[in-house]
Scaffold this motif. Structure first.
Motif, PDB file in Angstrom:
ATOM      1  N   GLN A  21     -38.163  24.512  21.459  1.00  0.00           N
ATOM      2  CA  GLN A  21     -37.401  23.156  20.982  1.00  0.00           C
ATOM      3  C   GLN A  21     -36.299  23.234  22.065  1.00  0.00           C
ATOM      4  OE1 GLN A  21     -38.680  21.466  19.067  1.00  0.00           O
ATOM      5  NE2 GLN A  21     -37.628  19.849  19.947  1.00  0.00           N
ATOM      6  N   TYR A  22     -35.660  23.670  22.404  1.00  0.00           N
ATOM      7  CA  TYR A  22     -34.385  23.320  23.670  1.00  0.00           C
ATOM      8  C   TYR A  22     -35.207  22.559  24.609  1.00  0.00           C
ATOM      9  CZ  TYR A  22     -31.224  24.373  27.252  1.00  0.00           C
ATOM     10  OH  TYR A  22     -30.511  24.181  28.434  1.00  0.00           O
ATOM     11  N   VAL A  66     -39.570  29.655  19.095  1.00  0.00           N
ATOM     12  CA  VAL A  66     -39.363  28.601  18.897  1.00  0.00           C
ATOM     13  C   VAL A  66     -38.349  27.900  19.308  1.00  0.00           C
ATOM     14  CG1 VAL A  66     -40.192  27.415  16.891  1.00  0.00           C
ATOM     15  CG2 VAL A  66     -40.984  28.717  17.104  1.00  0.00           C
ATOM     16  N   GLU A  67     -37.094  28.527  19.478  1.00  0.00           N
ATOM     17  CA  GLU A  67     -35.742  27.856  19.380  1.00  0.00           C
ATOM     18  C   GLU A  67     -35.992  27.750  20.626  1.00  0.00           C
ATOM     19  OE1 GLU A  67     -31.650  29.425  19.035  1.00  0.00           O
ATOM     20  OE2 GLU A  67     -32.410  29.907  16.778  1.00  0.00           O
ATOM     21  N   ASP A  75     -36.350  19.433  24.404  1.00  0.00           N
ATOM     22  CA  ASP A  75     -35.714  18.566  24.358  1.00  0.00           C
ATOM     23  C   ASP A  75     -35.063  18.451  25.488  1.00  0.00           C
ATOM     24  OD1 ASP A  75     -35.093  18.183  21.466  1.00  0.00           O
ATOM     25  OD2 ASP A  75     -33.630  20.210  21.025  1.00  0.00           O
ATOM     26  N   LEU A 112     -44.425  22.683  15.696  1.00  0.00           N
ATOM     27  CA  LEU A 112     -42.796  21.554  17.090  1.00  0.00           C
ATOM     28  C   LEU A 112     -43.015  20.267  17.654  1.00  0.00           C
ATOM     29  CD1 LEU A 112     -42.528  24.638  18.839  1.00  0.00           C
ATOM     30  CD2 LEU A 112     -41.146  23.866  17.173  1.00  0.00           C
ATOM     31  N   LEU A 148     -48.786  24.920  20.054  1.00  0.00           N
ATOM     32  CA  LEU A 148     -47.111  23.928  19.838  1.00  0.00           C
ATOM     33  C   LEU A 148     -47.334  23.157  18.374  1.00  0.00           C
ATOM     34  CD1 LEU A 148     -45.371  23.102  22.527  1.00  0.00           C
ATOM     35  CD2 LEU A 148     -44.722  25.216  21.336  1.00  0.00           C
TER      36      LEU A 148
END
Length: 130
Positions: free
Chosen positions: A60-61, A56-57, A64, A82, A77
């Protein structure tokens, strides 16, 4: 560089296994990728927690930083909370085409003529019997 979060197929024949990867949009489906961010095993039952694994981390990066997920990855997702996926609607997909409509109309007319013909014969027989 334009990037996508997509599936890369692995596994043997009839036994698919997918890596969820971040890749340049120009690279081949199963080819070079930037980073592996999860996996998807469609052979496992839908209730299994091991069916879809996501980092997930890192996802998300990449989101972004402008990575666009494919539709299937977007579903994963959305299930993970997310990203919000808008449901798609294609109501014309199931509608019959022009030729199918013509065939249905011809069949309907033939059925109406067949239904009207016995009624006319019965009426003429009754008139002949009198």
């Amino acid at each position: 560089m334009a990037t996508k979060i997509r599936l890369a197929r692995g596994g043997s024949k009839k036994r698919p296994f997918y890596r969820i990867v971040v890749a340049d949009i120009r690279s081949p489906r199963d080819g070079r990728f930037i980073e592996k961010v999860g996996s998807y095993d469609p052979m496992l039952p839908k209730e299994s927690e091991e069916r879809v694994k996501l980092d997930v981390e890192r996802i998300q990066y990449w989101l972004d930083n402008g990575a666009k997920p494919t539709d299937r990855v977007l579903r994963f997702l959305d299930a993970a909370g997310l990203v919000k996926r808008e449901p798609r609607n294609n109501p014309k997909k199931a509608a019959p085409g022009a030729k199918a409509k013509e065939r249905l109309e011809a069949k309907r007319l033939a059925d109406e003529e067949a239904a009207a013909a016995p009624a006319e014969e019965a009426a003429s027989e009754e008139a002949a019997a009198e």
